[in-house]
Design a protein around this motif. Structure first.
Motif, mmCIF file in Angstrom:
data_model
loop_
_atom_site.group_PDB
_atom_site.id
_atom_site.type_symbol
_atom_site.label_atom_id
_atom_site.label_comp_id
_atom_site.label_asym_id
_atom_site.label_seq_id
_atom_site.Cartn_x
_atom_site.Cartn_y
_atom_site.Cartn_z
ATOM 1 N N CYS A 296 3.584 -14.829 4.735
ATOM 2 C CA CYS A 296 4.131 -15.817 5.777
ATOM 3 C C CYS A 296 3.571 -17.250 5.702
ATOM 4 O O CYS A 296 2.111 -17.103 5.478
ATOM 5 C CB CYS A 296 4.126 -15.161 7.003
ATOM 6 N N SER B 274 10.415 -13.282 1.693
ATOM 7 C CA SER B 274 10.582 -13.474 0.368
ATOM 8 C C SER B 274 11.898 -14.099 0.026
ATOM 9 O O SER B 274 12.238 -15.106 -0.627
ATOM 10 C CB SER B 274 10.553 -12.237 -0.161
ATOM 11 N N LEU C 210 9.350 -8.886 5.983
ATOM 12 C CA LEU C 210 9.116 -8.959 4.545
ATOM 13 C C LEU C 210 10.329 -9.637 3.738
ATOM 14 O O LEU C 210 10.483 -10.777 3.176
ATOM 15 C CB LEU C 210 8.697 -7.541 4.074
ATOM 16 N N ARG D 3 9.163 -4.335 9.992
ATOM 17 C CA ARG D 3 8.370 -4.793 8.826
ATOM 18 C C ARG D 3 9.016 -4.966 7.422
ATOM 19 O O ARG D 3 8.987 -6.320 7.165
ATOM 20 C CB ARG D 3 7.299 -3.823 8.591
ATOM 21 N N ALA D 4 10.032 -4.309 7.323
ATOM 22 C CA ALA D 4 10.641 -4.687 6.149
ATOM 23 C C ALA D 4 11.706 -5.759 6.182
ATOM 24 O O ALA D 4 11.832 -6.856 5.365
ATOM 25 C CB ALA D 4 11.565 -3.233 5.722
ATOM 26 N N LEU E 3 0.988 -10.542 8.478
ATOM 27 C CA LEU E 3 2.031 -11.637 8.063
ATOM 28 C C LEU E 3 1.330 -12.406 6.852
ATOM 29 O O LEU E 3 2.193 -12.816 5.994
ATOM 30 C CB LEU E 3 2.300 -12.357 9.299
ATOM 31 N N ASP F 18 -0.684 -11.024 4.772
ATOM 32 C CA ASP F 18 -0.378 -10.280 3.434
ATOM 33 C C ASP F 18 0.876 -10.529 2.812
ATOM 34 O O ASP F 18 1.342 -10.289 1.730
ATOM 35 C CB ASP F 18 -0.583 -8.796 3.929
ATOM 36 N N MET F 19 2.036 -10.520 3.754
ATOM 37 C CA MET F 19 3.526 -10.724 3.363
ATOM 38 C C MET F 19 3.752 -11.929 2.715
ATOM 39 O O MET F 19 4.803 -12.289 2.338
ATOM 40 C CB MET F 19 4.332 -10.293 4.602
#
Ligand code: C2E
Ligand code: MG
Ligand code: MG
Length: 841
Positions: free
Chosen positions: A813, A785, A781, A777-778, A808, A810-811
């Motif tokens: 993407c 970014s 992310l 996940r990290a 995704l 939320d991140m």
């Protein structure tokens, strides 16, 4: 000839006779009748004149005389006419008859006139003369005239005929005369020619006999004077010839005698000069020999039979530095260096004391102390009783030659570029390592190392850079192994490492790790940072082969397996590699014909923009439905296509078909759709790709930005500078560039800023565990970014669940692609998918 003359005479006689006959004829038929007609004419004129004058006579006597005269003239005319009639009535019967009739009537009138006059009835006489005789006279006169005219005309024609006949005969006569003359001349020429041939033959024969050719035969046929002359001459020639033969015999005999005498003298002379020459040569040989010995470039020593030096030549002094005086009386032992084996000297003395010759290499010391190798040949010198009186030693300095030989040996065994042992020496060492291992019952490892991507560097940056790279790679390899191990160059970019004294297969692993990590740092060559990794195949003795060649082959195969496993790794040989390799070969065989057999197709997977859940693009994914093997995954055949170079042709096919399909979708109402195609590193070398892209964009009237090229990190790693240049040039075409499978390679996120990418595709490996694995996940992310920071749009691959999609989104993407929305679909299926999902492109 006589016949011709006879014919001529005959013809001329004929001509003359014909001419005279014609003349006579003309005289008979024309000339004479004409003269007689004229005579008759004049006679009848006279008759008429007398008739006219008769009545005019006044005097009786004159009248009587005139009457007599008339009677005379009538009688005269009668006679003339009778003559004329006789010979012309057959010629002119009509005219004669007419004249005859006219004359009879006129004579009747004349009789009447004469009777009237004799009775002195002059008026009656005048009347009869004027009115009766006159017309009859005119008629008779006209008839005579007409006859004269006719005779004249006929005589002209006869004359003309006679003339032309004569002319014809004359011409015949002329032709025959000319022929006669020509034949005469011909005969004359023939005769004179036969005469001159015979005389010429005689003359030539005389000339040849005069020149001495007595064999000349003189034969003239015939029985004239010439033949007699020839016969007489032949007799004379025979006599001369027999004299000459006798003379020749006498001369030959004399010559033979003279020759014998001369030969005898010559032999004696030669014998004498041979003896003189032999003596001169012996003297010269002696002189040359002594000069050769003293001036020879090889050193010569003569000792007595105890070994005491009696003579050394100039070369000896030059080479050793000892003068003749310094060595005389000493033994050659004074030159000994102590480096030559004792056994060599022992063998030397045993041989020469037994009367034999010895030759070999001896290391001696010069006066200066310097060592030098000499190839020495020693032979005993014997007297006439076969007793050894001296020893002759001839020595050649071979120090340089020995060094040369060593160099050649080195060159034959070592690679001149890297200074590593070459393949030959490596095999030699491998064999001795195997022998040693067998003896000691231990194991050995052979590593086959191939540099990944070396060929590309060599081709693109040149052989100089390639050479430096090999030198540096060799050094890194050398530094990564134990001192006892052998590192060798097998050829090209292939290296071998031989490790003996191994207990277990795993003993090789630390060295393998060392080797792989030795390639972690880029090579800095000519301003380039080149990342070159190595693929290593390992074979173990005795498990994977008991002789050098089998070991080599198996390590090579294991290396291929390492390459197939993604390069920059190692692989131990195992028997299944064989199977793997043959499968690979089979696959390659079918792949070569995949395009021509129309076995390739494209599947399309939608790429969805998070913003409004729109399909913005589709990724074209290659499918191969092989006739023999069935469906083959691109994961299997794409690496093979890359290795074999087939990817160029296949890649072009993909671009062509993807562009054509995209155009169809545009036409069907999805004008904003883009297509994403995967590009292999091999495809971007060379100008071909640029040309293909331009061509198909143009043909299908597509905007360049509607084509996205996906590339993996692999192509950036090997030569970052070159990759940057190529990517910029592709970007210049206007297309979009996407980094595919991001996260699986080595390149760092910060590295990305150096390249003109538009999109970043995060590999599905990270997306897969995004729900459960915080690390993944990290990572995702961070990628999103970082991508945003660099102005790239991020695409998450392999999105399969709603949860993944939510995370995704939320991140942050930008786009997603995965089974959640759709698996890759055939073109028609995708079209209905688009319709079903009411996407408006
Ligand atoms: P890629 O470019 O990363 O393509 C995406 C791959 O992920 C495709 O596999 C696709 O079917 C698969 N995929 C998509 N969504 C999902 C998902 O939700 N779950 C899972 N498990 N997989 C998903 P595919 O078609 O087998 O292609 C494999 C690789 O073959 C491609 O990876 C690409 O690197 C290569 N490839 C395919 N077509 C071409 C081509 O035309 N040229 C080149 N050079 N390589 C190609
Ligand atoms: Mg892709
Ligand atoms: Mg991918």
């Amino acid at each position: 000839m006589i016949l011709l003359v006879g014919a001529l005479l005959f013809i001329s006689n004929g001509i003359i006779r014909d001419a005279s006959e014609r003349l006579a004829d003309i005289h008979r038929t024309q000339v004479k009748p004409l003269a007689e007609v004229n005579e008759l004419q004049s006679k009848i004129n006279r008759v008429r004149v007398t008739e006219i004058y008769l009545p005019l006579m006044g005097d009786y006597f004159a009248l009587a005389a005139e009457i007599d005269r008339l009677h005379t003239l009538i009688t005269d005319f009668d006679q003339s006419f009778d003559r004329f009639k006789d010979h012309t009535k057959s010629i002119y019967p009509l005219e004669i008859k007419s004249i005859n009739n006219s004359w009879k009537r006129l004579r009747g009138n004349l009789q009447k006139v004469a009777e009237a006059a004799s009775l002195s009835q002059l008026d009656d006489a005048r009347r009869i003369s004027t009115y009766e005789s006159s017309p009859r006279f005119v008629s008779l006169s006209r008839t005579l005239d007409g006859l004269a005219q006719k005779i004249k005309i006929e005589s002209d024609s006869v004359y003309q005929q006679a003339l032309s006949s004569l002319e014809k005969k004359r011409r015949q006569f002329l032709i025959i005369s000319v022929m006669a003359v020509l034949s005469g001349i011909g005969l004359l020429l023939l005769f004179s020619r036969s005469l001159s041939v015979r005389v010429g033959y005689l003359r030539r024969a005389f000339n040849r006999i005069a020149e001495g050719d007595m064999d000349e035969t003189l034969e003239i046929k015939g029985n004239d004077e010439l033949a007699e002359l020839a016969a007489a001459f032949a007799v004379m020639k025979e006599k001369v010839r027999s004299r000459e033969q006798a003379l020749n015999l006498a001369r030959d005999e004399l010559e033979v005698r003279v020759q014998h005498r001369t030969q005898a003298l010559h032999d004696t002379n030669q014998q004498l000069s041979a003896e003189v020459e032999e003596r001169r040569k012996a003297e010269q040989n002696l002189r040359i020999l002594s000069q050769a010995v003293s001036q020879s470039p090889v050193s010569i020593i003569i000792t007595d039979n105890t070994g005491s030096i009696e003579y050394v030549n100039q070369a000896f002094t030059t080479i050793t530095g000892y003068s003749s005086e310094e060595v005389k009386g000493n033994t050659p032992r004074m030159l000994s260096s102590g480096k030559t084996a004792f056994a060599t000297y022992q063998q030397l003395w045993t041989t020469i004391l037994a009367g034999g010759e010895w030759e070999g290499e001896i290391c001696n010391r010069k006066k200066s102390g310097e060592l030098h190798w000499e190839y020495t040949h020693i032979s005993p010198v014997k007297d006439e009783f076969d007793v050894i009186t001296h020893f002759l030693s001839i020595k050649q300095d071979v120090t340089e030659k020995k060094a040369q030989q060593e160099k050649i040996l080195y060159q034959a065994q070592y690679d001149s570029l890297t200074d590593l042992p070459n393949r030959m020496l490596a095999l030699d060492r491998l064999e001795s390592t195997i022998r040693q291992s067998r003896r000691n019952n231990i194991k050995a490892i052979l590593m086959f190392i191939d540099l990944d991507g070396f060929k590309h560097i060599n081709d693109s940056l040149g052989h100089d850079v390639g050479d430096v790279l090999l030198i540096q790679a060799a050094r890194r390899l050398r530094d990564s192994v134990r001192a006892v191990d052998t590192v060798a160059r097998h050829g090209g970019d292939e290296f071998l490492v031989i490790m003996g004294g191994i207990e277990d297969r795993d003993d090789g692993l630390p060295v393998v790790e060392n080797l792989l990590s030795a390639f972690a740092d880029p090579f800095k060559i000519a301003g380039n940072d080149l990342v070159v990794t190595a693929s290593i195949g390992l074979a173990l003795y005795p498990d994977d082969g008991e002789d050098a060649n089998v070991m080599l082959r198996n390590a090579d195969m294991a290396m291929y397996q390492a390459k197939d496993n993604g390069r920059n790794t190692f692989h131990f040989y195992n028997p299944s590699i064989h199977e793997h390799l043959s499968k690979r070969l089979e696959l390659e065989k079918y792949l070569r014909h995949a395009i021509s057999k129309q076995e390739l197709s494209l599947a399309y997977q939608p790429i969805i923009d998070m913003d409004g859940e729109r399909v913005v693009a589709v990724e074209a994914l290659l499918r191969w439905s092989c006739g023999a093997l069935g469906e083959v995954s691109p994961v299997q055949f794409i690496p093979l296509a890359e290795q074999t170079g087939l990817i160029i042709e296949i890649g072009n096919w993909v671009i062509e078909n993807a562009c054509r399909q995209l155009k169809q979708w545009h036409n069907m109402g999805y004008p904003h759709l883009s297509v994403s195609v995967n590009i292999s590193p091999r495809q971007i070398q060379g100008e071909d790709l640029h040309q293909t892209i331009l061509q198909h964009l143009h043909t299908n009237e597509l905007a360049a930005e509607q084509l996205i090229l996906e590339m993996t990190e692999g192509m950036l790693i090997r030569n970052p500078a070159e990759a940057r240049r190529i990517l910029i040039s592709l970007k210049d075409l206007g297309v979009q560039l996407a980094m595919d499978d991001f996260g699986t390679g080595y390149s760092s996120l910060s590295n990305l800023k150096n390249y003109p990418f538009d999109l970043l595709k995060i590999d599905r490996e990270f997306v897969f565990d995004i729900e459960d694995d915080p690390a993944d996940r990290a990572m995702v992310l961070a990628a999103i970014s970082m991508g945003k920071g660099l102005g790239l749009k991020t695409i998450a691959e392999g999105v399969e669940t709603q949860r993944q999609l939510d995370l995704l989104r939320d991140m942050g993407c930008d786009r997603v692609q995965g089974y959640f929305h759709s698996k890759p679909l055939k073109a028609e299926q995708l079209q209905s998918w688009l319709e079903r999902n009411s996407v408006t492109g």
